[in-house]
Design an enzyme around this catalytic site. Structure first.
Site, PDB file in Angstrom:
ATOM      1  N   GLY A   1       0.834  -1.205   0.000  1.00 49.60           N
ATOM      2  CA  GLY A   1       0.000   0.000   0.000  1.00 49.60           C
ATOM      3  C   GLY A   1       0.864   1.248   0.000  1.00 49.60           C
TER       4      GLY A   1
ATOM      5  N   VAL B   1       2.425   3.126   2.377  1.00 50.91           N
ATOM      6  CA  VAL B   1       3.705   3.163   3.099  1.00 50.91           C
ATOM      7  C   VAL B   1       4.678   2.132   2.514  1.00 50.91           C
ATOM      8  CG1 VAL B   1       4.835   2.886   5.337  1.00 50.91           C
ATOM      9  CG2 VAL B   1       2.573   3.933   5.223  1.00 50.91           C
ATOM     10  N   GLY B   2       4.191   0.905   2.280  1.00 47.03           N
ATOM     11  CA  GLY B   2       5.060  -0.170   1.794  1.00 47.03           C
ATOM     12  C   GLY B   2       5.670   0.152   0.439  1.00 47.03           C
TER      13      GLY B   2
ATOM     14  N   ARG C   1      -5.213   4.302   9.600  1.00 45.61           N
ATOM     15  CA  ARG C   1      -6.248   4.993  10.379  1.00 45.61           C
ATOM     16  C   ARG C   1      -7.176   5.799   9.485  1.00 45.61           C
ATOM     17  NH1 ARG C   1      -4.671   8.801  15.100  1.00 45.61           N
ATOM     18  NH2 ARG C   1      -2.757   9.145  13.929  1.00 45.61           N
TER      19      ARG C   1
ATOM     20  N   ARG D   1      -5.281   4.995  16.953  1.00 46.78           N
ATOM     21  CA  ARG D   1      -4.419   3.889  16.530  1.00 46.78           C
ATOM     22  C   ARG D   1      -4.851   2.589  17.205  1.00 46.78           C
ATOM     23  NH1 ARG D   1      -0.663   8.202  16.832  1.00 46.78           N
ATOM     24  NH2 ARG D   1       0.359   8.590  14.853  1.00 46.78           N
TER      25      ARG D   1
ATOM     26  N   ASN E   1      -5.369  -5.520  12.922  1.00 48.42           N
ATOM     27  CA  ASN E   1      -3.964  -5.524  12.522  1.00 48.42           C
ATOM     28  C   ASN E   1      -3.128  -6.583  13.254  1.00 48.42           C
ATOM     29  OD1 ASN E   1      -4.538  -3.660  10.644  1.00 48.42           O
ATOM     30  ND2 ASN E   1      -3.469  -1.948  11.588  1.00 48.42           N
TER      31      ASN E   1
ATOM     32  N   SER F   1       3.259  -1.262  10.961  1.00 47.81           N
ATOM     33  CA  SER F   1       1.807  -1.303  11.138  1.00 47.81           C
ATOM     34  C   SER F   1       1.392  -0.757  12.510  1.00 47.81           C
ATOM     35  CB  SER F   1       1.300  -2.746  11.012  1.00 47.81           C
ATOM     36  OG  SER F   1       1.855  -3.364   9.878  1.00 47.81           O
TER      37      SER F   1
ATOM     38  N   HIS G   1       4.230   5.621  20.271  1.00 48.40           N
ATOM     39  CA  HIS G   1       3.905   6.320  19.031  1.00 48.40           C
ATOM     40  C   HIS G   1       2.451   6.756  19.142  1.00 48.40           C
ATOM     41  CE1 HIS G   1       3.865   7.493  14.927  1.00 48.40           C
ATOM     42  NE2 HIS G   1       3.097   6.508  14.510  1.00 48.40           N
TER      43      HIS G   1
HETATM   44  P1  NAD Z   1      -2.570   0.831   2.903  1.00 48.42           P
HETATM   45  O1  NAD Z   1      -3.978   0.446   3.116  1.00 48.42           O
HETATM   46  O2  NAD Z   1      -2.245   1.779   1.828  1.00 48.42           O
HETATM   47  O3  NAD Z   1      -1.678  -0.463   2.712  1.00 48.42           O
HETATM   48  C1  NAD Z   1      -1.795  -1.593   3.523  1.00 48.42           C
HETATM   49  C2  NAD Z   1      -1.610  -2.791   2.632  1.00 48.42           C
HETATM   50  O4  NAD Z   1      -1.541  -3.950   3.444  1.00 48.42           O
HETATM   51  C3  NAD Z   1      -2.777  -2.999   1.658  1.00 48.42           C
HETATM   52  O5  NAD Z   1      -2.300  -2.988   0.326  1.00 48.42           O
HETATM   53  C4  NAD Z   1      -3.344  -4.356   2.035  1.00 48.42           C
HETATM   54  O6  NAD Z   1      -3.827  -5.113   0.945  1.00 48.42           O
HETATM   55  C5  NAD Z   1      -2.117  -5.010   2.667  1.00 48.42           C
HETATM   56  N1  NAD Z   1      -2.469  -6.141   3.519  1.00 48.42           N
HETATM   57  C6  NAD Z   1      -3.502  -6.281   4.372  1.00 48.42           C
HETATM   58  N2  NAD Z   1      -3.470  -7.506   4.924  1.00 48.42           N
HETATM   59  C7  NAD Z   1      -2.374  -8.141   4.447  1.00 48.42           C
HETATM   60  C8  NAD Z   1      -1.796  -9.403   4.667  1.00 48.42           C
HETATM   61  N3  NAD Z   1      -2.324 -10.298   5.500  1.00 48.42           N
HETATM   62  N4  NAD Z   1      -0.670  -9.730   3.980  1.00 48.42           N
HETATM   63  C9  NAD Z   1      -0.110  -8.853   3.117  1.00 48.42           C
HETATM   64  N5  NAD Z   1      -0.620  -7.632   2.875  1.00 48.42           N
HETATM   65  C10 NAD Z   1      -1.738  -7.277   3.538  1.00 48.42           C
HETATM   66  O7  NAD Z   1      -2.038   1.414   4.315  1.00 48.42           O
HETATM   67  P2  NAD Z   1      -0.737   2.294   4.560  1.00 48.42           P
HETATM   68  O8  NAD Z   1      -1.074   3.734   4.492  1.00 48.42           O
HETATM   69  O9  NAD Z   1       0.354   1.764   3.709  1.00 48.42           O
HETATM   70  O10 NAD Z   1      -0.429   1.956   6.099  1.00 48.42           O
HETATM   71  C11 NAD Z   1       0.017   0.668   6.466  1.00 48.42           C
HETATM   72  C12 NAD Z   1       0.129   0.538   7.979  1.00 48.42           C
HETATM   73  O11 NAD Z   1       1.152   1.393   8.464  1.00 48.42           O
HETATM   74  C13 NAD Z   1      -1.140   0.965   8.733  1.00 48.42           C
HETATM   75  O12 NAD Z   1      -1.347   0.114   9.828  1.00 48.42           O
HETATM   76  C14 NAD Z   1      -0.810   2.365   9.199  1.00 48.42           C
HETATM   77  O13 NAD Z   1      -1.571   2.750  10.318  1.00 48.42           O
HETATM   78  C15 NAD Z   1       0.639   2.199   9.532  1.00 48.42           C
HETATM   79  N6  NAD Z   1       1.439   3.420   9.604  1.00 48.42           N
HETATM   80  C16 NAD Z   1       2.379   3.469  10.578  1.00 48.42           C
HETATM   81  C17 NAD Z   1       3.184   4.582  10.703  1.00 48.42           C
HETATM   82  C18 NAD Z   1       4.259   4.601  11.762  1.00 48.42           C
HETATM   83  O14 NAD Z   1       4.803   5.660  12.054  1.00 48.42           O
HETATM   84  N7  NAD Z   1       4.599   3.483  12.360  1.00 48.42           N
HETATM   85  C19 NAD Z   1       3.021   5.665   9.833  1.00 48.42           C
HETATM   86  C20 NAD Z   1       2.051   5.573   8.836  1.00 48.42           C
HETATM   87  C21 NAD Z   1       1.265   4.424   8.713  1.00 48.42           C
END
Ligand code: NAD
Length: 365
Positions: free
Chosen positions: A61, A63-64, A134, A140, A147, A171, A227
């Protein structure tokens, strides 16, 4: 040719001895040694280059994909594997990122996979970003149940195929998801930790740079704690070009920046309708860089504490040294009474959410 020259060396020296002065021979030997060291250095460099690095990013998604893009762009790994559960999603993102290689001039090979973890086998570092982000009005902690299930199943797959990997969790809720991955992976906590502090510190530095109209590069700072809204910025440890920040900015302005930093994630959620990704993705990639390049960098990282700061069995943001072995040292700052109270309050609120996870019995302790 070099060997041939070496074989002939006694004859050449004899010839030089009879015809030239001692000084000339010395110079000749020095340059011979220079060449020798040059060849040794070249050999070491080429061996280093052939040591292959593989990094997996789970969750393609926002972040990844950003994280994988930065890793590839900086050539932190020979191979970058992007995994997602959504059919063809990671393949599409990986293909798009890979097609920037000829434009951005890098060699890292980026590949995508729909939940096929065999492609991730032998990864040196794995970044887990899978999970729901979120939504407005959501804390969170609301994310915990969904999650935790995702992070658990992903970690099981990761560790099965890459038992020696270092795992970085992104996550949310971050501190508790990192704890969830640690319980699942059953490996040394020095190899399972979370990304939050680099992002929170980057937000703090960005706001300060704006207020002071100076380069963010000159700001050094550290934030601790969970966090979330209980994070602990430390103005006493904030400097701008070596100058304590308190000498450069009014107290009330600094307090406002600290408040904005604490709510920095929510500010973006309100603007975008989802959480941030450019800074979080780049922050996770910076941790990968510190590990694969064994940089020994000092970053605030969500780490398992075992008595440090008087806290035990809790994942919390603290300054650490990051290198090829993961967390190589947890740095204990001498906090004053006010700072220690803020850290303890933050730890208390993180521990409450950790207890929620424990009570769900999603992962065995
Ligand atoms: P996103 O929805 O854009 O991406 C998440 C991806 O995870 C999706 O593509 C989804 O299909 C995939 N996914 C879900 N279940 C899965 C599984 N079992 N196996 C493989 N892939 C799976 O979300 P995002 O904006 O990329 O955020 C991702 C996470 O990072 C969220 O939990 C968000 O809250 C967290 N986040 C953390 C921080 C931090 O500072 N630690 C900052 C921003 C976001």
């Amino acid at each position: 040719m070099f060997l041939e020259l070496l074989n002939k060396t006694p004859a050449i020296v004899q010839w030089l001895h009879t015809r030239c002065s001692g000084v000339f021979i010395k110079i000749w030997f020095i340059s011979l040694f220079d060449w020798f060291f040059f060849f040794i250095l070249a050999a070491i460099t080429s061996i280093k280059k052939t040591q292959k690095m593989k990094v997996t990013v789970v969750g393609a998604g926002n972040v990844g994909a950003t994280c994988a893009d930065v890793i590839a762009h900086k050539e932190l790994a020979n191979e970058v594997i992007l995994v997602d559960i959504k059919e063809n999603f990671a393949e599409g993102k990986a293909l798009d990122i890979w097609q920037t290689a000829p434009i951005n001039m890098y060699d890292s090979r980026v590949k995508g996979s729909t939940n096929d973890y065999s492609m991730t086998a032998g990864s040196d570092v794995v970044v887990i970003t899978s999970g729901l982000p979120r939504k407005p009005g959501m804390s969170r902690d609301d994310l915990i149940a969904t999650n935790a299930g995702i992070v658990k199943s992903v970690t099981e797959n990761v560790i099965k195929h890459s038992p020696n990997a270092i795992i970085i969790i992104v996550s949310n809720p971050l501190d508790v998801m990192t704890y969830c991955a640690y319980l699942t992976a059953k490996i040394d906590s020095k190899r399972v930790f979370g990304m939050a502090g680099i992002l929170d510190t980057a937000r703090y530095k960005a706001f300060l740079a704006e207020a002071l109209n100076c380069s963010p590069k000159d700001i050094q700072a550290v934030l601790m704690g969970g966090h979330g809204d209980t994070m602990v910025p430390l103005p006493r440890y904030t400097t701008v070009g070596g100058i304590p920040v308190t000498e450069l900015i009014a107290k009330d302005k600094l307090a406002a920046i600290i408040e904005r930093t604490k709510k920095g994630g929510g500010e973006i959620v309100n603007l975008l309708g989802t959480s941030a990704w450019y800074a979080p993705g780049a922050a996770a990639a910076q941790m990968v860089e510190a590990i694969v390049r064994d940089q020994k960098r000092i970053f605030p990282v969500c780490a398992l504490l075992n008595g440090e700061y008087g806290l035990k069995d809790i994942y919390l943001g603290v300054p650490v040294k990051l290198g090829k072995n993961g967390i190589e040292e947890i740095i204990e700052l001498k906090l004053n009474a006010d700072e220690k109270k803020l850290l303890d309050d933050s730890a208390k609120s993180v521990k409450e959410v950790m207890n929620v996870l424990d009570n769900m019995n999603t992962v065995a302790k």
